[in-house]
Motif scaffolding. Structure first.
Motif, PDB file in Angstrom:
ATOM      1  N   HIS A 587      39.508  45.140  53.275  1.00  0.00           N
ATOM      2  CA  HIS A 587      38.519  45.975  54.159  1.00  0.00           C
ATOM      3  C   HIS A 587      37.290  45.918  53.225  1.00  0.00           C
ATOM      4  O   HIS A 587      36.003  45.818  53.560  1.00  0.00           O
ATOM      5  N   ILE A 588      37.480  46.031  51.956  1.00  0.00           N
ATOM      6  CA  ILE A 588      36.230  45.979  51.152  1.00  0.00           C
ATOM      7  C   ILE A 588      35.529  44.536  51.176  1.00  0.00           C
ATOM      8  O   ILE A 588      34.246  44.531  51.168  1.00  0.00           O
ATOM      9  N   CYS A 589      36.399  43.583  51.070  1.00  0.00           N
ATOM     10  CA  CYS A 589      35.804  42.267  51.084  1.00  0.00           C
ATOM     11  C   CYS A 589      35.228  41.953  52.323  1.00  0.00           C
ATOM     12  O   CYS A 589      33.973  41.377  52.480  1.00  0.00           O
ATOM     13  N   ALA A 590      35.782  42.532  53.443  1.00  0.00           N
ATOM     14  CA  ALA A 590      34.883  42.242  54.756  1.00  0.00           C
ATOM     15  C   ALA A 590      33.720  43.081  54.881  1.00  0.00           C
ATOM     16  O   ALA A 590      32.770  42.792  55.401  1.00  0.00           O
ATOM     17  N   GLY A 591      33.747  44.207  54.279  1.00  0.00           N
ATOM     18  CA  GLY A 591      32.438  45.141  54.317  1.00  0.00           C
ATOM     19  C   GLY A 591      31.395  44.360  53.497  1.00  0.00           C
ATOM     20  O   GLY A 591      30.187  44.297  54.037  1.00  0.00           O
ATOM     21  N   ALA A 592      31.733  43.724  52.395  1.00  0.00           N
ATOM     22  CA  ALA A 592      30.733  42.957  51.534  1.00  0.00           C
ATOM     23  C   ALA A 592      30.205  41.686  52.425  1.00  0.00           C
ATOM     24  O   ALA A 592      29.140  41.507  52.266  1.00  0.00           O
ATOM     25  N   LEU A 593      31.095  41.149  52.950  1.00  0.00           N
ATOM     26  CA  LEU A 593      30.575  39.869  53.785  1.00  0.00           C
ATOM     27  C   LEU A 593      29.576  40.529  55.028  1.00  0.00           C
ATOM     28  O   LEU A 593      28.562  39.901  55.375  1.00  0.00           O
ATOM     29  N   ALA A 594      30.142  41.704  55.623  1.00  0.00           N
ATOM     30  CA  ALA A 594      29.075  42.156  56.402  1.00  0.00           C
ATOM     31  C   ALA A 594      27.916  42.562  55.764  1.00  0.00           C
ATOM     32  O   ALA A 594      26.775  42.530  56.638  1.00  0.00           O
ATOM     33  N   GLY A 595      27.735  43.361  54.597  1.00  0.00           N
ATOM     34  CA  GLY A 595      26.600  43.464  53.846  1.00  0.00           C
ATOM     35  C   GLY A 595      25.772  42.157  53.932  1.00  0.00           C
ATOM     36  O   GLY A 595      24.447  42.403  53.799  1.00  0.00           O
ATOM     37  N   VAL A 596      26.218  41.077  53.398  1.00  0.00           N
ATOM     38  CA  VAL A 596      25.404  40.037  53.511  1.00  0.00           C
ATOM     39  C   VAL A 596      24.843  39.650  54.777  1.00  0.00           C
ATOM     40  O   VAL A 596      23.785  39.038  54.715  1.00  0.00           O
ATOM     41  N   GLY A 597      25.472  39.857  55.755  1.00  0.00           N
ATOM     42  CA  GLY A 597      24.951  39.494  57.112  1.00  0.00           C
ATOM     43  C   GLY A 597      23.829  40.252  57.342  1.00  0.00           C
ATOM     44  O   GLY A 597      22.844  39.945  58.002  1.00  0.00           O
ATOM     45  N   GLY A 598      23.890  41.715  56.896  1.00  0.00           N
ATOM     46  CA  GLY A 598      23.096  42.360  57.176  1.00  0.00           C
ATOM     47  C   GLY A 598      21.394  42.187  56.537  1.00  0.00           C
ATOM     48  O   GLY A 598      20.451  42.213  56.837  1.00  0.00           O
ATOM     49  N   SER A 599      22.106  41.704  55.132  1.00  0.00           N
ATOM     50  CA  SER A 599      20.819  41.186  54.479  1.00  0.00           C
ATOM     51  C   SER A 599      19.866  40.065  55.120  1.00  0.00           C
ATOM     52  O   SER A 599      18.794  39.769  55.186  1.00  0.00           O
ATOM     53  N   LEU A 600      20.919  39.085  55.516  1.00  0.00           N
ATOM     54  CA  LEU A 600      20.324  37.989  55.925  1.00  0.00           C
ATOM     55  C   LEU A 600      19.464  38.246  57.239  1.00  0.00           C
ATOM     56  O   LEU A 600      18.327  37.817  57.657  1.00  0.00           O
ATOM     57  N   MET A 601      19.800  39.194  57.949  1.00  0.00           N
ATOM     58  CA  MET A 601      19.231  39.803  59.223  1.00  0.00           C
ATOM     59  C   MET A 601      17.784  40.153  59.267  1.00  0.00           C
ATOM     60  O   MET A 601      16.834  39.863  59.734  1.00  0.00           O
ATOM     61  N   VAL A 602      17.738  41.010  57.996  1.00  0.00           N
ATOM     62  CA  VAL A 602      16.474  41.792  57.588  1.00  0.00           C
ATOM     63  C   VAL A 602      15.502  40.536  57.214  1.00  0.00           C
ATOM     64  O   VAL A 602      14.181  40.420  57.300  1.00  0.00           O
ATOM     65  N   THR A 603      16.052  39.741  56.313  1.00  0.00           N
ATOM     66  CA  THR A 603      15.113  38.508  55.785  1.00  0.00           C
ATOM     67  C   THR A 603      14.922  37.661  56.824  1.00  0.00           C
ATOM     68  O   THR A 603      13.529  37.395  56.904  1.00  0.00           O
ATOM     69  N   VAL A 604      15.500  37.325  57.927  1.00  0.00           N
ATOM     70  CA  VAL A 604      15.014  36.591  59.005  1.00  0.00           C
ATOM     71  C   VAL A 604      14.053  37.266  60.043  1.00  0.00           C
ATOM     72  O   VAL A 604      13.038  36.709  60.356  1.00  0.00           O
ATOM     73  N   GLN A 605      14.276  38.572  60.359  1.00  0.00           N
ATOM     74  CA  GLN A 605      13.662  39.277  61.227  1.00  0.00           C
ATOM     75  C   GLN A 605      12.338  39.863  60.589  1.00  0.00           C
ATOM     76  O   GLN A 605      11.306  40.037  61.435  1.00  0.00           O
ATOM     77  N   GLN A 606      12.375  40.012  59.212  1.00  0.00           N
ATOM     78  CA  GLN A 606      11.226  40.950  58.683  1.00  0.00           C
ATOM     79  C   GLN A 606      11.010  42.042  59.437  1.00  0.00           C
ATOM     80  O   GLN A 606       9.941  42.688  59.205  1.00  0.00           O
ATOM     81  N   TYR A 607      12.032  42.755  60.010  1.00  0.00           N
ATOM     82  CA  TYR A 607      11.840  44.287  60.545  1.00  0.00           C
ATOM     83  C   TYR A 607      13.473  44.633  60.666  1.00  0.00           C
ATOM     84  O   TYR A 607      14.264  43.913  60.796  1.00  0.00           O
ATOM     85  N   LEU A 608      13.661  45.949  61.003  1.00  0.00           N
ATOM     86  CA  LEU A 608      14.887  46.729  60.886  1.00  0.00           C
ATOM     87  C   LEU A 608      14.826  47.883  61.928  1.00  0.00           C
ATOM     88  O   LEU A 608      13.921  48.774  61.461  1.00  0.00           O
TER      89      LEU A 608
END
Length: 715
Positions: A587-608
């Motif tokens: 659960h912790i590792c999956a959460g960390a991976l989801a956090g990486v996905g969230g970081s990428l989304m902000v970088t790509v979209q430039q808004y949240l």
């Protein structure tokens, strides 16, 4: 007395609102508790009644009666249709039902907007009810008092039908013992259809009568569904009166709670829902319905497995074939020497076994000469990954700027889907709440950038760490439960996170979101990335690294232990394995991976915005997993790409119909791809003849037995 006098009107409003939720939740409870259907389109049934009643209302008693009859009948027919739609999924568990009904909700919501318009419809009630009466010195709408009386009478009538009539006895028997019901001459299928039709009728009637309280409009169905789920969880599935009191409590929190404790009101409902679910999972009785090996397969499945075993034992001239047959379990008896019980439970075998199994899965897709090369089976295993990587690298030269931006968003959503794959496919914890660590990672990156921390690797690491800490905090509440209870707990966690996002404006920007923060730099000393191609290449590198690490872990002994935990939890516990620790780490590792996905989304979209981390995104991630096959990491990435393409690219040629197209995709996936894209390769995602979309075990305590373990990790 002064306090009571000041809050009297909100308190009575809470009773009226709660009783409206009771009428809706009674139908949802009936569908889930009796017919066994997790109906995420129940809010749409309410909307059908609400729109119909509003359209026919003309301020007369005749218009009210006509609207009530038409709205109830329309929702009743829709409920009966839902019974036919979910019938083929009866053996596939609640996950498939949830996705199907959510897809139907998207389709129904789009059609209602196209037919009735996107604006909230006015509702006209009879003049006698469109007035105020004196209530303890205060003026109060007469219609709401009338609705309170009708809802109480409905609760009493429903309880009498279920407990005192032969019809109610048949309904209870359909839930408790359908075989006995069939032996008495009743048709369980007809009872199932009748129950869902009655549930639809209740929702439709609530929509007509509740339209003056909660007017029909965009977003109404989602709001009603979420609140009804809270009511059902708090009240349980066995008593209408328990549902009644839970609904009143929810109504009071929604109205009186806002006036008394406005800062806490948004969190109370889903916090209470999560707490009740966690307590129930901790004190549940051990399941004893099946033996240690799980439910026996049907004759067709046994015959298919027998034939597959005979074919696997034939020599094929490919290195590792004999070992692969042994790894699959078809040439192994329970007493095979040299293999411990824990090894059999986890499916752990030698490296040659795993490579041989992979050779079987890809043998019809990769040229035979590859198998004769040194390490040929490894090439077979890596070929799909290499092909996908080549395609992704070439995208910037093939697509326009907008499409490249969508591809970057698909990579971010793909990492979220992979994290769902880890929990749903490998750990056996179906989740609707991975948007919570996804949101933590996204808002962490946005705030880091706003504070001047714009180096990409730093943002990725800190966002993953923040999401991992969040998952460690909420993990103990998740890993104790199983099946549908996990879905509900994670849904509550996701909704609580959404409430925090909307309330904590200093960090999240509230409903307005965050925009205008500095662009991310790929490395130290570089410039901020603004071009779509730069952002995409950055996202691709991060996604490749994250997915590669994920595959390495899943193919390691740790991944085998996790797979064994899903497939044979009782035997794993009996062998001394700390199953709870394995699930918490996953659960912790999956959460960390989801956090990486969230970081990428902000970088790509430039808004949240809150919509980027809401329930709809959680459902999309779960759909991406089902599209790819619940144990296929690469399939999850492909599923995410298909969803983004449908939602943003295909829908662009048909503006305003994105939800309709996504709903069709949901429904088609559930029916056409029961095993996901991984099933198209002619093998299961688990490598033991187990289908990649094998039903997630239903509600059971941690010690309950589970089906046969899957010993092979699907790429």
């Amino acid at each position: 007395m002064d306090l009571l006098d000041a809050h009297l009107i909100p308190a009575v409003d809470g009773v009226a609102f709660g009783l409206l939720l009771f009428v809706v939740a009674a139908g949802l409870s009936l569908a889930f508790g009796t017919a066994g259907v997790l109906n995420l389109s129940h809010g749409t049934l309410y909307a059908i009644g609400a729109y119909t009643g509003a359209e026919l209302s003309d301020g007369t008693w005749g218009g009210l009666a006509l609207g009530l009859a038409a709205g109830t009948a329309a929702a009743c027919v829709a409920g009966a249709g839902l019974s036919a739609a979910t019938a083929p999924l009866a053996r596939r568990g609640h996950l498939a039902q949830a996705l199907l009904t959510f897809g139907l909700a998207l389709i129904g919501g789009d059609l209602l907007i196209q037919f009735f318009g996107a604006d909230e419809l006015p509702v006209r009630v009879p003049e006698a009810l469109d007035s105020s009466v004196m209530l303890l010195g205060h003026r109060y709408p007469a219609y709401r008092l009338c609705f309170i009386v009708m809802a109480v009478l409905l609760a009493a009538f429903g309880t009498w039908v279920l407990t005192r009539t032969r019809m109610g006895a048949a309904v209870r028997a359909a839930a408790d013992d359908p075989q006995m019901l069939a032996a008495t001459g009743h048709n369980p299928r007809a009872v199932h259809t009748g129950v869902l039709a009655a549930a639809g009728a209740l929702a439709g009637a609530a929509g007509v009568l509740g339209a003056p309280i909660i007017g029909p409009g965009p977003g109404t169905s989602e709001n009603v569904l979420m609140l009804s789920l809270v009511v059902v969880v708090l009240g349980g599935l066995r008593s209408l009166w328990a549902t009644f009191f839970a609904a009143v409590a929810v109504g009071e929190v929604q109205t009186l709670g806002v006036s008394l404790v406005p800062d806490l009101a948004p969190y109370l409902l889903f916090a209470a829902m999560a707490a009740v679910l966690v307590l129930r999972s901790r004190f549940a009785e051990p399941a004893t319905a099946h033996g240690p090996e799980g439910p026996a397969p049907d004759p067709v499945t046994r015959l298919r497995g027998h034939l597959a075993g005979r074919l696997r034992r034939r020599p094929r001239g490919t290195p590792g074939t004999a070992e692969a047959a042994k790894a699959s379990g078809t040439a192994q008896t329970p007493g095979t020497a040299g293999t411990s019980g824990a090894d059999r439970a986890t499916g752990a075998t030698g490296a040659d076994d795993r490579s041989g199994a992979a050779a079987r899965g890809y043998g019809n897709r990769v040229p035979k000469w590859i198998g004769r090369l040194p390490g040929g089976t490894a090439w077979r295993q890596a070929a799909p990954l290499l092909v996908l990587l080549v395609v992704l690298i070439s995208l910037p030269t093939l697509l326009d700027a907008y499409s490249i931006s969508l591809a970057g968003s698909a990579l971010a959503l793909g990492l979220l889907a992979v994290s769902v794959t880890i929990l749903t496919g490998y750990a056996g914890l179906p989740t609707l709440g991975q948007t919570a660590p996804f949101a933590v990672g996204a808002y962490a990156t946005a705030n880091l950038a706003d504070a001047g921390w714009t180096v990409g690797p730093v943002q990725i690491v800190l966002s993953a760490l923040a999401a991992a800490v969040f998952s460690a905090v909420v993990g103990p509440a998740v890993i104790r439960a199983r099946g549908t209870t996990v879905l509900m707990i994670t849904l509550a966690i996701g909704e609580l996170t959404g409430a925090v996002v909307n309330q904590l404006k200093s960090v999240t920007g509230g409903a307005d979101g965050l925009v205008g923060f500095p662009a991310t730099r790929a490395l130290w000393g570089g410039e901020g990335m603004l071009e779509e191609s730069e952002l995409y290449n950055y996202a691709l590198v991060v996604a490749v690294v994250a997915v590669s690490l994920t595959l390495l872990v899943l193919r390691s002994p740790a991944g085998k232990l996790l797979t064994g935990t899903r497939g044979a939890e009782a035997r794993m516990r009996a062998s001394g394995h700390p199953v709870g620790r394995y699930l918490l780490v996953a659960h912790i590792c999956a959460g960390a991976l989801a956090g990486v996905g969230g970081s990428l989304m902000v970088t790509v979209q430039q808004y949240l915005s809150p919509a980027d981390v809401g329930f709809e995104i959680a459902a999309f991630a779960l759909l991406a997993v089902v599209i790819g096959g619940t144990t296929s990491v690469i399939g999850a990435l492909l599923g995410a790409g298909l969803i983004v393409a449908t939602r943003d690219w295909v829908a662009g040629s048909w503006p305003g119909h994105g939800p309709l197209l996504l709903g069709v995709l949901f429904v088609a996936t559930v029916y056409v791809l029961p095993r996901g894209l991984a099933g198209l390769r002619g093998r299961s995602g688990g490598g033991n003849g187990r289908s990649s979309d094998a039903p997630v075990p239903e509600d059971r305590p941690p010690s309950a037995p589970t089906p046969n373990p899957a010993g092979k990790v699907s790429p």
